[in-house]
Design a protein around this motif. Sequence first.
Motif, PDB file in Angstrom:
ATOM      1  N   PRO A 107      55.708  25.296  47.168  1.00  0.00           N
ATOM      2  CA  PRO A 107      57.268  24.860  46.515  1.00  0.00           C
ATOM      3  C   PRO A 107      57.052  24.331  45.103  1.00  0.00           C
ATOM      4  O   PRO A 107      58.128  24.406  44.253  1.00  0.00           O
ATOM      5  N   ALA A 108      56.318  23.369  44.742  1.00  0.00           N
ATOM      6  CA  ALA A 108      56.265  22.808  43.420  1.00  0.00           C
ATOM      7  C   ALA A 108      55.583  23.694  42.464  1.00  0.00           C
ATOM      8  O   ALA A 108      55.882  23.092  41.078  1.00  0.00           O
ATOM      9  N   ARG A 109      55.388  24.755  42.622  1.00  0.00           N
ATOM     10  CA  ARG A 109      54.625  25.714  41.413  1.00  0.00           C
ATOM     11  C   ARG A 109      55.373  25.570  40.208  1.00  0.00           C
ATOM     12  O   ARG A 109      54.763  25.574  39.107  1.00  0.00           O
ATOM     13  N   ALA A 110      56.862  25.880  40.295  1.00  0.00           N
ATOM     14  CA  ALA A 110      57.340  25.998  39.094  1.00  0.00           C
ATOM     15  C   ALA A 110      57.605  24.697  38.274  1.00  0.00           C
ATOM     16  O   ALA A 110      57.969  24.772  36.849  1.00  0.00           O
ATOM     17  N   SER A 111      57.367  23.495  38.880  1.00  0.00           N
ATOM     18  CA  SER A 111      57.354  22.379  38.194  1.00  0.00           C
ATOM     19  C   SER A 111      56.169  21.726  37.652  1.00  0.00           C
ATOM     20  O   SER A 111      55.854  21.061  36.631  1.00  0.00           O
ATOM     21  N   TRP A 265      58.683  40.891  51.553  1.00  0.00           N
ATOM     22  CA  TRP A 265      58.470  40.897  50.036  1.00  0.00           C
ATOM     23  C   TRP A 265      58.523  39.750  49.195  1.00  0.00           C
ATOM     24  O   TRP A 265      59.501  38.892  49.645  1.00  0.00           O
ATOM     25  N   ARG A 266      57.782  39.606  48.218  1.00  0.00           N
ATOM     26  CA  ARG A 266      57.870  38.417  47.150  1.00  0.00           C
ATOM     27  C   ARG A 266      58.304  39.022  45.857  1.00  0.00           C
ATOM     28  O   ARG A 266      57.238  39.649  45.156  1.00  0.00           O
ATOM     29  N   LEU A 267      59.328  38.762  45.392  1.00  0.00           N
ATOM     30  CA  LEU A 267      59.792  39.128  44.141  1.00  0.00           C
ATOM     31  C   LEU A 267      59.447  37.986  42.952  1.00  0.00           C
ATOM     32  O   LEU A 267      60.227  36.752  43.310  1.00  0.00           O
ATOM     33  N   SER A 268      58.862  38.026  42.079  1.00  0.00           N
ATOM     34  CA  SER A 268      58.545  37.190  40.978  1.00  0.00           C
ATOM     35  C   SER A 268      59.395  37.485  39.689  1.00  0.00           C
ATOM     36  O   SER A 268      59.136  38.712  38.839  1.00  0.00           O
ATOM     37  N   VAL A 284      65.250  31.782  48.244  1.00  0.00           N
ATOM     38  CA  VAL A 284      64.962  31.568  46.785  1.00  0.00           C
ATOM     39  C   VAL A 284      64.133  30.423  46.567  1.00  0.00           C
ATOM     40  O   VAL A 284      64.827  29.340  46.936  1.00  0.00           O
ATOM     41  N   GLU A 285      63.058  30.473  45.945  1.00  0.00           N
ATOM     42  CA  GLU A 285      62.350  29.177  45.560  1.00  0.00           C
ATOM     43  C   GLU A 285      62.122  29.239  43.898  1.00  0.00           C
ATOM     44  O   GLU A 285      62.411  29.913  43.059  1.00  0.00           O
ATOM     45  N   TRP A 286      61.254  28.083  43.713  1.00  0.00           N
ATOM     46  CA  TRP A 286      60.712  27.990  42.342  1.00  0.00           C
ATOM     47  C   TRP A 286      61.849  28.085  41.138  1.00  0.00           C
ATOM     48  O   TRP A 286      61.709  28.739  40.024  1.00  0.00           O
ATOM     49  N   HIS A 287      63.184  27.277  41.553  1.00  0.00           N
ATOM     50  CA  HIS A 287      64.059  27.325  40.726  1.00  0.00           C
ATOM     51  C   HIS A 287      64.590  28.851  40.191  1.00  0.00           C
ATOM     52  O   HIS A 287      65.171  29.027  39.246  1.00  0.00           O
ATOM     53  N   GLY A 288      64.550  29.786  41.247  1.00  0.00           N
ATOM     54  CA  GLY A 288      64.998  30.905  40.848  1.00  0.00           C
ATOM     55  C   GLY A 288      64.026  31.837  40.831  1.00  0.00           C
ATOM     56  O   GLY A 288      64.050  33.138  40.675  1.00  0.00           O
ATOM     57  N   ALA A 289      62.634  31.572  40.565  1.00  0.00           N
ATOM     58  CA  ALA A 289      61.435  32.451  39.830  1.00  0.00           C
ATOM     59  C   ALA A 289      60.908  33.150  41.154  1.00  0.00           C
ATOM     60  O   ALA A 289      60.124  34.183  40.795  1.00  0.00           O
ATOM     61  N   GLN A 290      61.023  32.817  42.294  1.00  0.00           N
ATOM     62  CA  GLN A 290      60.428  33.405  43.527  1.00  0.00           C
ATOM     63  C   GLN A 290      61.459  33.617  44.421  1.00  0.00           C
ATOM     64  O   GLN A 290      62.360  32.684  45.049  1.00  0.00           O
ATOM     65  N   ARG A 291      61.562  35.027  44.831  1.00  0.00           N
ATOM     66  CA  ARG A 291      62.577  35.501  45.869  1.00  0.00           C
ATOM     67  C   ARG A 291      62.004  36.118  47.028  1.00  0.00           C
ATOM     68  O   ARG A 291      61.359  37.284  46.655  1.00  0.00           O
ATOM     69  N   TRP A 292      62.109  35.696  48.031  1.00  0.00           N
ATOM     70  CA  TRP A 292      61.452  36.261  49.331  1.00  0.00           C
ATOM     71  C   TRP A 292      62.374  37.419  49.796  1.00  0.00           C
ATOM     72  O   TRP A 292      63.776  36.733  49.958  1.00  0.00           O
TER      73      TRP A 292
END
Length: 364
Positions: A107-111, A265-268, A284-292
């Motif tokens: 979860p913390a990847r975007a930060s 599916w994993r959308l980046s 939606v994760e990574w502040h919008g950058a990863q969408r399952w």
Amino acid sequence: MDAALSYVVERIRQSAADRLPLRIRGGGTKDFYGEPAAGGEWLSTTALNGIVAYEPSELVVTVRAGTSLAVLESTLAAQGQCLPFEPPHFGPGGTVGGMVAAGLSGPARASVGAVRDYVLGATIVNGRGEVLVFGGQVMKNVAGYDVSRLMVGAMGTLGLLVEVSLKVLALPPAEATLRFEMGQQQALDRLNAWGGQPLPLNASAWVDDRGLHSLYLRLRGATAAVEAACRTLGGERQPDAAADWAASRDLRLPWFAERGERDLWRLSVPQTAPALELPELPYVEWHGAQRWVRAAPGEGERLRRTARAAGGSATLFMAAAGDAAPGEPRFERPQPPLDRIHRDLKRQFDPAGILNPGRLYPDF
């Protein structure tokens, strides 16, 4: 050279001479990820285990690839430190080598950055059975091509990882999770706005929980900064949220459990991408950058077109029945110039093509 490493080297040399493929495997917790193994004999890395060197004051640990990820994290936690990118476990047997080979972050990847941002050095055995050492134990140690980070996400197709050196960080002194009730586009807009402010944002997740639309925001940092952000942002503070973030990391939340007979599916995409037209509302994760996205088999090309139109890409992360439908690749193939570089690197590291053949692409 110890017995475990000698055994691995000899197996690879013999397999290269006989042109027999090897299926490199640690704990097997990520067997579902990537293309199904294309045959060959199993070669386990679990005998290559143990922490080689750990100097907490230097924020560096060197660990062998077959070491349990849980053991490494427990050792770091005892010194008040962590792997800040929160690597997924997907089960109790996950290894450090699997973490690097898959290149997945939590979860913390975007930060805080991705796995590759914390790899300082690596020792590998290439497809010729040669033991090669790259990088070191400090940040500024690379002149030319950073081969140690090339191993991140390579799925074992370029070499068998023997050991890696990783940068670690101190555990944050304070943490809080806030919940906001709002729709997907509003959540994306809020996250983009908050990203431009001096807030200790660490992780976020937006989910449609059976009609209840919720944005969860995790704050980490100095106690004063976290408390000030809570007062500024508002929202509903969530007690004991650590287990939920761990479940999000390992895809164990109800949203994932209710996938049924659908592919995952994993959308980046860029964080600034708007809400996309998808078969159903995403996680939606990574502040919008990863969408399952959960989708019926056969929806792959539509999802890939949608992701490309938004400036991103789509990966078939987990197929409904364990194996992808015929002709449905897990990863998008690189464009011709990058594809040529990939193939040239494969020929240099694994000229006989014996290391995890087909795990990245069916013909790679």
